[in-house]
Design a protein around this motif. Structure first.
Motif, short mmCIF file in Angstrom:
data_model
loop_
_atom_site.label_atom_id
_atom_site.label_comp_id
_atom_site.label_asym_id
_atom_site.label_seq_id
_atom_site.Cartn_x
_atom_site.Cartn_y
_atom_site.Cartn_z
N HIS A 195 10.20 9.43 0.95
CA HIS A 195 8.81 9.55 1.29
C HIS A 195 8.47 8.18 1.66
N TYR A 196 8.77 7.09 1.07
CA TYR A 196 8.29 5.65 1.52
C TYR A 196 9.06 5.36 3.13
N ALA B 86 1.07 -1.29 -0.05
CA ALA B 86 0.07 -0.08 -0.05
C ALA B 86 0.99 1.30 0.05
N CYS B 87 1.85 1.18 0.69
CA CYS B 87 3.16 2.28 0.83
C CYS B 87 3.54 2.60 -0.51
N ILE C 18 11.84 17.04 0.05
CA ILE C 18 11.51 17.57 -1.32
C ILE C 18 12.36 18.60 -1.67
N PHE C 19 12.84 19.37 -0.70
CA PHE C 19 13.93 20.57 -1.20
C PHE C 19 15.13 19.92 -1.60
N VAL C 20 15.73 18.99 -1.06
CA VAL C 20 16.92 18.32 -1.31
C VAL C 20 16.65 17.67 -2.83
N ALA C 21 15.52 17.07 -2.93
CA ALA C 21 15.19 16.49 -4.32
C ALA C 21 15.24 17.41 -5.67
#
Length: 117
Positions: A54-55, A11-12, A104-107
């Protein structure tokens, strides 16, 4: 929430896959609208950084107050925030969101860095 439970790995993974696909579509739209030129390799690496982190965070769901902390919760303990997690009912959510936004900033930095080769 299923994605934080032992049986919720699939699900994740499904959640993260759709989340990452949405990020990819948004990135393509911004690139098209602005004329920005990103290396597809760096963009893919940035999306991978976002997906993996995220995972990791989402698999912590529901484990903020466990006796045997794992992952992100261990990080909180190592930085002196375990008491906050125990006291504040919103602490887990706030830490989760800070984790997501930070990565998200690092990405984004990974995706935008470097030159097309």
């Amino acid at each position: 929430m299923a994605k934080g439970k032992t049986a919720g790995a699939l699900a994740c993974a499904e959640h993260v896959a759709t989340y990452t696909a949405t990020q990819a579509v948004a990135l393509a739209a911004v690139q098209r609208a602005t004329g920005m030129r990103l290396s597809w390799r760096r963009a893919a690496l940035g999306l991978a950084v976002s997906a993996v982190t995220h995972y990791v965070a989402d698999r912590q769901g529901g484990h903020w107050r466990d006796e045997q902390p794992r992952g992100v919760v261990r990080l909180a303990a190592a930085t002196g925030h375990s008491g906050w997690l125990q006291r504040d009912p919103n602490a887990g959510y706030l830490m989760d969101q800070a984790w997501h936004k930070g990565w998200i900033f690092v990405a984004a930095l990974v995706a935008a860095g470097g030159e097309e080769s």
